[in-house]
Design a protein around this motif. Structure first.
Motif, mmCIF file in Angstrom:
data_model
loop_
_atom_site.group_PDB
_atom_site.id
_atom_site.type_symbol
_atom_site.label_atom_id
_atom_site.label_comp_id
_atom_site.label_asym_id
_atom_site.label_seq_id
_atom_site.Cartn_x
_atom_site.Cartn_y
_atom_site.Cartn_z
ATOM 1 N N LEU A 245 11.899 9.594 4.945
ATOM 2 C CA LEU A 245 12.468 8.332 4.475
ATOM 3 C C LEU A 245 12.070 7.149 5.340
ATOM 4 C CD1 LEU A 245 16.099 9.562 3.662
ATOM 5 C CD2 LEU A 245 14.104 9.515 2.155
ATOM 6 N N LYS A 246 11.572 7.418 6.549
ATOM 7 C CA LYS A 246 11.259 6.334 7.493
ATOM 8 C C LYS A 246 9.764 6.166 7.727
ATOM 9 C CE LYS A 246 13.789 4.313 9.981
ATOM 10 N NZ LYS A 246 14.357 2.953 9.896
ATOM 11 N N GLY A 247 8.947 6.727 6.874
ATOM 12 C CA GLY A 247 7.510 6.530 6.990
ATOM 13 C C GLY A 247 6.920 7.197 8.215
ATOM 14 N N ASP A 248 6.142 6.430 8.979
ATOM 15 C CA ASP A 248 5.384 6.988 10.108
ATOM 16 C C ASP A 248 6.285 7.593 11.183
ATOM 17 O OD1 ASP A 248 3.078 6.192 8.845
ATOM 18 O OD2 ASP A 248 2.939 4.295 9.920
ATOM 19 N N ASP B 34 7.343 3.356 -7.991
ATOM 20 C CA ASP B 34 7.477 3.299 -6.533
ATOM 21 C C ASP B 34 7.001 4.589 -5.882
ATOM 22 O OD1 ASP B 34 9.637 4.809 -7.441
ATOM 23 O OD2 ASP B 34 11.152 3.699 -6.304
ATOM 24 N N ASN B 35 7.254 5.738 -6.522
ATOM 25 C CA ASN B 35 6.785 7.004 -5.979
ATOM 26 C C ASN B 35 5.269 7.095 -6.048
ATOM 27 O OD1 ASN B 35 7.276 9.966 -5.147
ATOM 28 N ND2 ASN B 35 6.053 10.174 -6.994
ATOM 29 N N VAL B 36 4.674 6.639 -7.161
ATOM 30 C CA VAL B 36 3.223 6.688 -7.326
ATOM 31 C C VAL B 36 2.537 5.809 -6.280
ATOM 32 C CG1 VAL B 36 1.316 6.105 -8.879
ATOM 33 C CG2 VAL B 36 3.329 7.300 -9.763
ATOM 34 N N VAL B 37 3.092 4.622 -6.045
ATOM 35 C CA VAL B 37 2.545 3.718 -5.023
ATOM 36 C C VAL B 37 2.566 4.395 -3.653
ATOM 37 C CG1 VAL B 37 3.064 1.611 -3.720
ATOM 38 C CG2 VAL B 37 3.015 1.559 -6.217
ATOM 39 N N TYR B 38 3.663 5.083 -3.348
ATOM 40 C CA TYR B 38 3.769 5.815 -2.083
ATOM 41 C C TYR B 38 2.781 6.964 -2.024
ATOM 42 C CZ TYR B 38 5.654 9.381 1.078
ATOM 43 O OH TYR B 38 5.794 10.361 2.039
ATOM 44 N N ARG B 39 2.700 7.763 -3.088
ATOM 45 C CA ARG B 39 1.818 8.929 -3.086
ATOM 46 C C ARG B 39 0.344 8.514 -3.029
ATOM 47 N NH1 ARG B 39 3.913 13.752 -4.623
ATOM 48 N NH2 ARG B 39 2.219 14.511 -3.305
ATOM 49 N N MET B 40 0.021 7.304 -3.511
ATOM 50 C CA MET B 40 -1.351 6.806 -3.437
ATOM 51 C C MET B 40 -1.709 6.288 -2.046
ATOM 52 S SD MET B 40 -1.971 4.817 -7.062
ATOM 53 C CE MET B 40 -2.391 5.720 -8.554
ATOM 54 N N GLY B 41 -0.702 6.088 -1.202
ATOM 55 C CA GLY B 41 -0.969 5.647 0.155
ATOM 56 C C GLY B 41 -0.871 4.151 0.382
ATOM 57 N N SER C 260 6.363 4.747 2.978
ATOM 58 C CA SER C 260 7.555 5.477 2.537
ATOM 59 C C SER C 260 7.908 5.024 1.129
ATOM 60 C CB SER C 260 8.742 5.226 3.481
ATOM 61 O OG SER C 260 9.152 3.870 3.398
ATOM 62 N N ARG C 261 8.741 5.783 0.461
ATOM 63 C CA ARG C 261 9.164 5.378 -0.876
ATOM 64 C C ARG C 261 10.010 4.112 -0.818
ATOM 65 N NH1 ARG C 261 9.035 11.003 -1.081
ATOM 66 N NH2 ARG C 261 7.836 11.868 -2.846
ATOM 67 N N ALA C 262 10.785 3.939 0.238
ATOM 68 C CA ALA C 262 11.601 2.729 0.382
ATOM 69 C C ALA C 262 10.707 1.500 0.506
ATOM 70 C CB ALA C 262 12.516 2.849 1.602
ATOM 71 N N GLN C 263 9.650 1.611 1.299
ATOM 72 C CA GLN C 263 8.718 0.495 1.435
ATOM 73 C C GLN C 263 8.003 0.236 0.115
ATOM 74 O OE1 GLN C 263 4.789 0.626 3.640
ATOM 75 N NE2 GLN C 263 5.971 -0.601 5.106
ATOM 76 N N ALA C 264 7.629 1.300 -0.589
ATOM 77 C CA ALA C 264 6.975 1.150 -1.894
ATOM 78 C C ALA C 264 7.899 0.449 -2.885
ATOM 79 C CB ALA C 264 6.572 2.522 -2.432
ATOM 80 N N ARG C 265 9.166 0.822 -2.868
ATOM 81 C CA ARG C 265 10.135 0.206 -3.781
ATOM 82 C C ARG C 265 10.249 -1.300 -3.512
ATOM 83 N NH1 ARG C 265 13.170 4.017 -3.445
ATOM 84 N NH2 ARG C 265 14.466 3.431 -1.696
ATOM 85 N N GLU C 266 10.256 -1.682 -2.243
ATOM 86 C CA GLU C 266 10.334 -3.100 -1.883
ATOM 87 C C GLU C 266 9.071 -3.843 -2.313
ATOM 88 O OE1 GLU C 266 11.203 -5.874 2.064
ATOM 89 O OE2 GLU C 266 11.011 -3.705 2.276
ATOM 90 N N GLN D 93 -5.149 8.228 6.782
ATOM 91 C CA GLN D 93 -5.611 9.268 5.869
ATOM 92 C C GLN D 93 -4.445 10.182 5.480
ATOM 93 O OE1 GLN D 93 -8.736 9.506 4.518
ATOM 94 N NE2 GLN D 93 -9.080 7.530 5.525
ATOM 95 N N ARG D 94 -3.984 10.049 4.264
ATOM 96 C CA ARG D 94 -2.907 10.895 3.755
ATOM 97 C C ARG D 94 -3.431 11.748 2.602
ATOM 98 N NH1 ARG D 94 0.163 6.026 4.612
ATOM 99 N NH2 ARG D 94 1.731 6.319 6.229
ATOM 100 N N THR D 95 -2.768 12.841 2.359
ATOM 101 C CA THR D 95 -3.160 13.717 1.254
ATOM 102 C C THR D 95 -2.729 13.097 -0.067
ATOM 103 O OG1 THR D 95 -2.934 15.677 2.655
ATOM 104 C CG2 THR D 95 -2.944 16.025 0.275
ATOM 105 N N ILE D 96 -3.684 12.859 -0.944
ATOM 106 C CA ILE D 96 -3.404 12.302 -2.263
ATOM 107 C C ILE D 96 -3.294 13.464 -3.245
ATOM 108 C CG2 ILE D 96 -4.144 10.690 -4.050
ATOM 109 C CD1 ILE D 96 -3.649 9.377 -1.359
ATOM 110 N N PRO D 97 -2.198 13.545 -4.021
ATOM 111 C CA PRO D 97 -2.067 14.658 -4.973
ATOM 112 C C PRO D 97 -3.170 14.634 -6.019
ATOM 113 C CG PRO D 97 -0.363 12.993 -5.332
ATOM 114 C CD PRO D 97 -1.046 12.632 -4.051
ATOM 115 N N ALA D 98 -3.462 15.804 -6.570
ATOM 116 C CA ALA D 98 -4.599 15.968 -7.486
ATOM 117 C C ALA D 98 -4.453 15.136 -8.759
ATOM 118 C CB ALA D 98 -4.769 17.445 -7.834
ATOM 119 N N TRP D 99 -3.233 14.767 -9.140
ATOM 120 C CA TRP D 99 -3.055 14.031 -10.387
ATOM 121 C C TRP D 99 -3.251 12.526 -10.230
ATOM 122 C CZ3 TRP D 99 1.525 10.930 -11.159
ATOM 123 C CH2 TRP D 99 2.467 11.038 -10.134
#
Length: 206
Positions: free
Chosen positions: A21-24, A101-108, A112-118, A164-170
């Motif tokens: 929840l707190k990112g890095d 917001d989740n997609v933005v986070y998962r794309m890197g 965090s999802r909280a930061q993506a939501r903002e 460099q984060r792992t991007i899901p296959a979808w």
């Protein structure tokens, strides 16, 4: 929009695992879950074994906290998942994973999802060329998510993309263009945190 405003790390400790929840900070030795792996509060180290109902409740609370949504909205997702064809548990997490917001986070684009939501709420992103500021917007196959022009020099966005984060296959991401494409649909094995979705289905089905 209602949201939790308490300390995020206490939520992770209450669930007994990192929810990122707190990112890095979650990846460092400063993470409170690693330093104090027990529930918060005066009696956190002396919690009794959970009942089966308690286990179901904790799994539901964990899912709500990971995706940053409140009870009423989570229940609406569950009711929509029940109306869809297929397994309710699978449908539920397909809907949650496809939140913008989740997609933005998962794309890197966010740490965090909280930061993506903002970021989404502040108009950082376009979907198929149109600005979208609703974190709950549900992306679809072949949707293109791009950072709007005036935010492309934002140090936070560029800093997040440099990690460099792992991007899901979808999902597919072009860091140079600052855009991502939904190339498939989320699968359970692609989720960064796994859930016992049958416990949530049983809880709401009582």
């Amino acid at each position: 929009m209602s949201k939790s405003i308490g300390p995020s790390c206490k939520l992770c400790r209450r669930e007994g695992q990192k929810l990122f929840l707190k990112g890095d900070k979650c990846y460092t030795d400063k993470c409170p879950v690693a330093r104090r792996p027990y529930a918060p509060g005066e009696h956190g180290q002396n919690r009794k074994k959970l009942s089966y109902y308690g286990t179901q409740l904790r799994e539901k609370q964990k899912a709500k906290r990971v995706y940053g949504i409140m009870e009423r909205q989570f229940r609406r997702y569950f009711e929509e998942a029940e109306r869809m064809k297929g397994m309710t548990g699978d449908n539920l997490f397909h809907l949650l994973e496809r939140r913008l917001d989740n997609v933005v986070y998962r794309m890197g684009f966010a740490s965090s999802r909280a930061q993506a939501r903002e970021m989404v709420s502040h108009g950082y992103f376009k979907v198929n060329g149109k600005k979208v500021d609703a974190p709950a917007y549900n992306v679809k196959l072949n949707d293109v998510i791009t950072v709007v022009e005036r935010h492309r020099d934002n140090e936070t966005v560029k800093g997040n993309l440099d990690i460099q984060r792992t991007i899901p296959a979808w999902l597919s991401v072009d860091r140079d263009k600052m855009e991502g494409i939904v190339v498939g649909l989320p699968k359970k094995e692609d989720m960064d945190i796994q859930f016992e979705d049958h416990l949530i289905v049983e809880l709401y089905s009582k």
